[in-house]
Design an enzyme around this catalytic site. Structure first.
Site, PDB file in Angstrom:
ATOM      1  N   LYS A 111       0.825  -1.214   0.000  1.00 38.96           N
ATOM      2  CA  LYS A 111       0.000   0.000   0.000  1.00 38.96           C
ATOM      3  C   LYS A 111       0.855   1.258   0.000  1.00 38.96           C
ATOM      4  O   LYS A 111       0.501   2.267  -0.614  1.00 38.96           O
ATOM      5  CB  LYS A 111      -0.950  -0.007   1.199  1.00 38.96           C
ATOM      6  CG  LYS A 111      -1.952  -1.153   1.115  1.00 38.96           C
ATOM      7  CD  LYS A 111      -3.316  -0.764   1.652  1.00 38.96           C
ATOM      8  CE  LYS A 111      -4.371  -1.809   1.319  1.00 38.96           C
ATOM      9  NZ  LYS A 111      -4.425  -2.921   2.299  1.00 38.96           N
ATOM     10  N   LYS A 195     -10.679 -15.621 -11.880  1.00 40.60           N
ATOM     11  CA  LYS A 195     -11.232 -15.241 -10.585  1.00 40.60           C
ATOM     12  C   LYS A 195     -12.300 -14.158 -10.724  1.00 40.60           C
ATOM     13  O   LYS A 195     -12.089 -13.163 -11.424  1.00 40.60           O
ATOM     14  CB  LYS A 195     -10.089 -14.722  -9.718  1.00 40.60           C
ATOM     15  CG  LYS A 195     -10.491 -14.317  -8.338  1.00 40.60           C
ATOM     16  CD  LYS A 195      -9.275 -14.036  -7.484  1.00 40.60           C
ATOM     17  CE  LYS A 195      -9.666 -13.312  -6.222  1.00 40.60           C
ATOM     18  NZ  LYS A 195      -9.412 -11.888  -6.222  1.00 40.60           N
ATOM     19  N   LYS A 198     -14.101  -7.833  -7.793  1.00 41.70           N
ATOM     20  CA  LYS A 198     -14.645  -6.495  -8.008  1.00 41.70           C
ATOM     21  C   LYS A 198     -13.752  -5.688  -8.948  1.00 41.70           C
ATOM     22  O   LYS A 198     -14.222  -5.065  -9.898  1.00 41.70           O
ATOM     23  CB  LYS A 198     -14.751  -5.789  -6.658  1.00 41.70           C
ATOM     24  CG  LYS A 198     -15.586  -4.546  -6.675  1.00 41.70           C
ATOM     25  CD  LYS A 198     -15.921  -4.118  -5.265  1.00 41.70           C
ATOM     26  CE  LYS A 198     -14.671  -3.889  -4.426  1.00 41.70           C
ATOM     27  NZ  LYS A 198     -14.318  -2.518  -4.144  1.00 41.70           N
TER      28      LYS A 198
END
Ligand code: TRP
Length: 330
Positions: A111, A195, A198
């Site tokens: 991140k 897969k 989203k």
């Protein structure tokens, strides 16, 4: 009975991948364990979400979990920020969590690299907040995917460190929850990718209405059909069969397998059946989502009850932690 704690990030709507990959197991798991499910809204703050969106996101997740079968009479379902005990334990655990180990966490490095302008202390201490979530209920097990295993490993480390440091046996070292005899099913996407996700934009959402599902399935990638009997399926066709296996009966699957093997398969028929069976799964859930969404009194009651149960469980542990660390009332 074991205590299980599961945190749910409050981002986005749930899709069939979430449902078959985890949620359906949770519905079963709650009957055999003392389960705490919570919506990790504090965790979502590491990315500074829009205050106007925060409540709506929490409501979405809460509603969808309830609609999918998490039963507030059996489990404890609560909103993380309704339980202040977690903040206190987080603070106390942070005193025994080290910069070096926190900054080495894979999710932190990832991140920090992606958002170099927002490397905040909440992001750094994400694992201690997660440890507080788990340790405040002294959980035996935590159902986590691959991406969260390191966080759970750190929770165990923090638990062990606390016990050793104060020479107590307070915290258990929580293990991964794995459904016995059942591999986690990976739900493929409709676009040929492996897969459903989203960010991949290839999802069937639980909230999708029948028309939307039909449209999405119709658009799924196919080809001219097999060239020779019993040929191997390309990935994108295999994916459609995997989805069919998940939502349809064995008979339906056998029927289309045979059609494939004899080169008589008509993808239009397969897609029609697939969409129909997906709708059979999602429709009752979608209807419950809509009912629950509009029932403010119910949501109020559920979250209040959840917070009370969670606080009762957490305050016992936090009280012990305070005593062990030397806090005393005057
Ligand atoms: N970090 C988890 C995720 O991103 C969410 C989470 C927060 C969690 N606290 C937890 C999961 C405690 C399990 C237990 O998915």
């Amino acid at each position: 009975m074991e205590t299980v704690v599961s945190g749910i990030r409050s981002t986005g709507n749930l899709h069939l991948g979430n449902y078959y990959g985890a949620l359906r197991n949770f519905v079963k798991m709650q009957k055999e364990n003392n389960c705490f499910f919570f919506i990790a809204d504090y965790h979502s703050l590491t990315t500074h979400p829009d205050p106007k969106m925060l409540h709506g996101n929490v409501k979405n997740v809460l509603t969808e979990y309830l609609a999918a079968g998490i039963d507030p009479e059996i489990s404890t379902i609560y909103v993380q920020s309704d339980v202040p005990e977690v903040c206190e334990l987080y603070l106390l655990l942070n005193m025994h969590a080290y910069m070096g180990e926190l900054s080495k966490t894979a999710s932190f490095k990832d991140k920090a690299r992606k958002n170099p302008e927002n490397v905040n202390a909440g992001l750094l201490t994400y694992p201690t907040l997660m440890a507080a979530d788990i340790l405040m209920h002294n959980a035996d097990r935590v159902p986590v995917g691959k991406d969260q295993e390191q966080h759970l490993e750190m929770t165990r480390k923090f638990a062990r460190r606390f016990n050793n440091l104060y020479n107590v046996e307070l915290f258990k070292e929580p293990k991964v929850y794995v459904e016995e005899g059942q591999e986690l099913i990976k739900i493929p996407g409709l676009d040929g990718s492996g897969k459903m996700g989203k960010s991949e934009g290839n999802c069937i959402y639980l909230i999708d209405d029948p028309k939307t599902i039909e449209k999405k399935v119709k658009r799924a990638l196919t080809d001219e059909g097999p060239k020779a009997p019993n040929s191997e399926k390309p990935d994108y066709i295999e994916n459609l069969f995997t989805l069919l296996k998940v939502v349809s009966t064995q008979e339906v699957v056998d029927h289309f397998e045979e059609k494939w093997n004899t080169c008589e398969i008509r993808y239009g028929d397969l897609k029609k059946q697939l969409a129909e069976d997906m709708i059979k799964t999602t429709n009752p859930i979608r209807e419950r989502i809509i009912d629950i969404q509009n029932d403010e009194a119910y949501l109020h009651k559920v979250t209040k009850m959840g917070a009370e149960k969670a606080r009762e469980s957490a305050s016992k542990i936090v009280k012990e932690v305070r005593q062990i660390m030397g806090f005393k009332p005057f």
